[in-house]
Design a protein around this motif. Sequence first.
Motif, PDB file in Angstrom:
ATOM      1  N   PRO A  43       0.821  -1.218   0.000  1.00  0.00           N
ATOM      2  CA  PRO A  43       0.000   0.000   0.000  1.00  0.00           C
ATOM      3  C   PRO A  43       0.854   1.267   0.000  1.00  0.00           C
ATOM      4  O   PRO A  43       1.830   1.370   0.715  1.00  0.00           O
ATOM      5  CB  PRO A  43      -0.804  -0.120   1.291  1.00  0.00           C
ATOM      6  N   SER A  44       0.458   2.215  -0.801  1.00  0.00           N
ATOM      7  CA  SER A  44       1.245   3.430  -1.015  1.00  0.00           C
ATOM      8  C   SER A  44       0.923   4.536  -0.023  1.00  0.00           C
ATOM      9  O   SER A  44       0.650   5.666  -0.409  1.00  0.00           O
ATOM     10  CB  SER A  44       1.002   3.926  -2.447  1.00  0.00           C
ATOM     11  N   ARG A  45       0.934   4.234   1.221  1.00  0.00           N
ATOM     12  CA  ARG A  45       0.697   5.263   2.249  1.00  0.00           C
ATOM     13  C   ARG A  45       1.844   6.266   2.236  1.00  0.00           C
ATOM     14  O   ARG A  45       1.676   7.452   2.300  1.00  0.00           O
ATOM     15  CB  ARG A  45       0.545   4.577   3.610  1.00  0.00           C
ATOM     16  N   ARG A  46       3.013   5.754   2.209  1.00  0.00           N
ATOM     17  CA  ARG A  46       4.213   6.551   1.978  1.00  0.00           C
ATOM     18  C   ARG A  46       4.853   5.928   0.747  1.00  0.00           C
ATOM     19  O   ARG A  46       4.701   4.753   0.501  1.00  0.00           O
ATOM     20  CB  ARG A  46       5.159   6.462   3.166  1.00  0.00           C
ATOM     21  N   PHE A  47       5.580   6.713  -0.009  1.00  0.00           N
ATOM     22  CA  PHE A  47       6.110   6.144  -1.237  1.00  0.00           C
ATOM     23  C   PHE A  47       7.523   6.620  -1.502  1.00  0.00           C
ATOM     24  O   PHE A  47       7.992   7.563  -0.896  1.00  0.00           O
ATOM     25  CB  PHE A  47       5.197   6.443  -2.428  1.00  0.00           C
ATOM     26  N   LEU A  48       8.161   5.937  -2.391  1.00  0.00           N
ATOM     27  CA  LEU A  48       9.531   6.132  -2.830  1.00  0.00           C
ATOM     28  C   LEU A  48      10.545   5.819  -1.726  1.00  0.00           C
ATOM     29  O   LEU A  48      10.761   6.591  -0.800  1.00  0.00           O
ATOM     30  CB  LEU A  48       9.776   7.538  -3.370  1.00  0.00           C
ATOM     31  N   SER A  49      11.127   4.685  -1.850  1.00  0.00           N
ATOM     32  CA  SER A  49      12.198   4.272  -0.954  1.00  0.00           C
ATOM     33  C   SER A  49      13.516   4.729  -1.574  1.00  0.00           C
ATOM     34  O   SER A  49      14.063   4.070  -2.461  1.00  0.00           O
ATOM     35  CB  SER A  49      12.189   2.750  -0.776  1.00  0.00           C
ATOM     36  N   PHE A  50      14.029   5.865  -1.119  1.00  0.00           N
ATOM     37  CA  PHE A  50      15.240   6.424  -1.704  1.00  0.00           C
ATOM     38  C   PHE A  50      16.448   5.523  -1.472  1.00  0.00           C
ATOM     39  O   PHE A  50      17.342   5.447  -2.316  1.00  0.00           O
ATOM     40  CB  PHE A  50      15.478   7.841  -1.180  1.00  0.00           C
TER      41      PHE A  50
ATOM     42  N   HIS B 177      -7.211   5.877   9.647  1.00  0.00           N
ATOM     43  CA  HIS B 177      -7.524   5.644  11.069  1.00  0.00           C
ATOM     44  C   HIS B 177      -8.968   5.187  11.301  1.00  0.00           C
ATOM     45  O   HIS B 177      -9.333   4.777  12.394  1.00  0.00           O
ATOM     46  CB  HIS B 177      -7.224   6.896  11.897  1.00  0.00           C
ATOM     47  N   GLN B 178      -9.797   5.226  10.249  1.00  0.00           N
ATOM     48  CA  GLN B 178     -11.192   4.796  10.370  1.00  0.00           C
ATOM     49  C   GLN B 178     -11.414   3.333   9.984  1.00  0.00           C
ATOM     50  O   GLN B 178     -12.521   2.832  10.084  1.00  0.00           O
ATOM     51  CB  GLN B 178     -12.080   5.681   9.498  1.00  0.00           C
ATOM     52  N   ILE B 179     -10.357   2.650   9.555  1.00  0.00           N
ATOM     53  CA  ILE B 179     -10.487   1.247   9.139  1.00  0.00           C
ATOM     54  C   ILE B 179     -10.626   0.375  10.380  1.00  0.00           C
ATOM     55  O   ILE B 179      -9.765   0.374  11.247  1.00  0.00           O
ATOM     56  CB  ILE B 179      -9.269   0.797   8.304  1.00  0.00           C
ATOM     57  N   LYS B 180     -11.727  -0.359  10.456  1.00  0.00           N
ATOM     58  CA  LYS B 180     -11.997  -1.198  11.625  1.00  0.00           C
ATOM     59  C   LYS B 180     -11.994  -2.692  11.294  1.00  0.00           C
ATOM     60  O   LYS B 180     -11.942  -3.526  12.175  1.00  0.00           O
ATOM     61  CB  LYS B 180     -13.337  -0.801  12.229  1.00  0.00           C
ATOM     62  N   ALA B 181     -12.041  -3.045  10.027  1.00  0.00           N
ATOM     63  CA  ALA B 181     -12.056  -4.450   9.605  1.00  0.00           C
ATOM     64  C   ALA B 181     -10.689  -5.083   9.839  1.00  0.00           C
ATOM     65  O   ALA B 181      -9.670  -4.384   9.863  1.00  0.00           O
ATOM     66  CB  ALA B 181     -12.411  -4.536   8.123  1.00  0.00           C
ATOM     67  N   PRO B 182     -10.640  -6.405  10.012  1.00  0.00           N
ATOM     68  CA  PRO B 182      -9.345  -7.088  10.088  1.00  0.00           C
ATOM     69  C   PRO B 182      -8.540  -6.812   8.813  1.00  0.00           C
ATOM     70  O   PRO B 182      -9.095  -6.787   7.713  1.00  0.00           O
ATOM     71  CB  PRO B 182      -9.727  -8.566  10.179  1.00  0.00           C
TER      72      PRO B 182
ATOM     73  N   LEU C 152       4.677  -0.884   8.637  1.00  0.00           N
ATOM     74  CA  LEU C 152       4.792  -0.672  10.084  1.00  0.00           C
ATOM     75  C   LEU C 152       4.071   0.608  10.510  1.00  0.00           C
ATOM     76  O   LEU C 152       3.437   0.648  11.572  1.00  0.00           O
ATOM     77  CB  LEU C 152       6.265  -0.632  10.494  1.00  0.00           C
ATOM     78  N   HIS C 153       4.150   1.631   9.676  1.00  0.00           N
ATOM     79  CA  HIS C 153       3.417   2.876   9.968  1.00  0.00           C
ATOM     80  C   HIS C 153       1.908   2.644   9.901  1.00  0.00           C
ATOM     81  O   HIS C 153       1.165   3.121  10.762  1.00  0.00           O
ATOM     82  CB  HIS C 153       3.815   3.987   8.995  1.00  0.00           C
ATOM     83  N   LEU C 154       1.469   1.910   8.900  1.00  0.00           N
ATOM     84  CA  LEU C 154       0.037   1.619   8.775  1.00  0.00           C
ATOM     85  C   LEU C 154      -0.463   0.804   9.962  1.00  0.00           C
ATOM     86  O   LEU C 154      -1.592   0.989  10.410  1.00  0.00           O
ATOM     87  CB  LEU C 154      -0.252   0.878   7.469  1.00  0.00           C
ATOM     88  N   ASP C 155       0.368  -0.075  10.463  1.00  0.00           N
ATOM     89  CA  ASP C 155      -0.004  -0.876  11.633  1.00  0.00           C
ATOM     90  C   ASP C 155      -0.378   0.034  12.803  1.00  0.00           C
ATOM     91  O   ASP C 155      -1.324  -0.242  13.545  1.00  0.00           O
ATOM     92  CB  ASP C 155       1.147  -1.799  12.020  1.00  0.00           C
TER      93      ASP C 155
ATOM     94  N   GLU D 127      -1.397   3.244  12.449  1.00  0.00           N
ATOM     95  CA  GLU D 127      -2.434   4.194  12.061  1.00  0.00           C
ATOM     96  C   GLU D 127      -3.818   3.569  11.901  1.00  0.00           C
ATOM     97  O   GLU D 127      -4.820   4.238  12.143  1.00  0.00           O
ATOM     98  CB  GLU D 127      -2.040   4.879  10.752  1.00  0.00           C
ATOM     99  N   ILE D 128      -3.871   2.329  11.477  1.00  0.00           N
ATOM    100  CA  ILE D 128      -5.155   1.670  11.236  1.00  0.00           C
ATOM    101  C   ILE D 128      -5.803   1.325  12.573  1.00  0.00           C
ATOM    102  O   ILE D 128      -5.160   0.778  13.470  1.00  0.00           O
ATOM    103  CB  ILE D 128      -4.967   0.408  10.363  1.00  0.00           C
ATOM    104  N   ALA D 129      -7.095   1.624  12.711  1.00  0.00           N
ATOM    105  CA  ALA D 129      -7.809   1.443  13.977  1.00  0.00           C
ATOM    106  C   ALA D 129      -8.143  -0.017  14.283  1.00  0.00           C
ATOM    107  O   ALA D 129      -8.383  -0.364  15.433  1.00  0.00           O
ATOM    108  CB  ALA D 129      -9.092   2.267  13.964  1.00  0.00           C
ATOM    109  N   SER D 130      -8.156  -0.867  13.287  1.00  0.00           N
ATOM    110  CA  SER D 130      -8.539  -2.263  13.479  1.00  0.00           C
ATOM    111  C   SER D 130      -7.744  -2.922  14.606  1.00  0.00           C
ATOM    112  O   SER D 130      -6.550  -2.678  14.760  1.00  0.00           O
ATOM    113  CB  SER D 130      -8.311  -3.049  12.189  1.00  0.00           C
TER     114      SER D 130
END
Length: 147
Positions: A20-27, A82-87, A105-108, A110-113
């Motif tokens: 998932p492209s939450r953050r992008f471009l790995s320099f 932050h509104q995602i509640k599903a597994p 790791l950042h999404l882990d 941020e996601i509310a699930s």
Amino acid sequence: MIAGYLAAKYPVKKLVLLAPSRRFLSFKQITRDIGNVVYDGIRGRLRENQIYAHYSKKLRSVPVKANIEFLKLIRHTRSYVHQIKAPVLIAQGQQDNMVPYKTALHLDKEIASEQKEIVLFEKSRHLLCLGSDGESLNKIVLDFLNT
């Protein structure tokens, strides 16, 4: 990120996010890839370099406007994570030069699930399904969706 946005807005049973492209471009990875392209160019093996072939084709086929729209999409969907509640299952390649693997790791965080699973593939790049880990990924996704 579109799937994440939809999962935040509508009830879904489960959500799978692949690179998932939450953050992008790995320099860091891009620097490694450029080094390999230059090395192969010096050795006269540029045409054999898969990274070079992929991005040469991509630069000719993807309009600049599409990249601009992609950046708008990332900005728009960012506030819904932050509104995602599903597994959620997040799969990410550690050699991905488009999306840094730490995005998972950042999404882990941020996601509310309450149920989140992260799978990092050590040798995979951005196109997880097409890489050497494709079969493993398919099994993991199928198991996640069936439990």
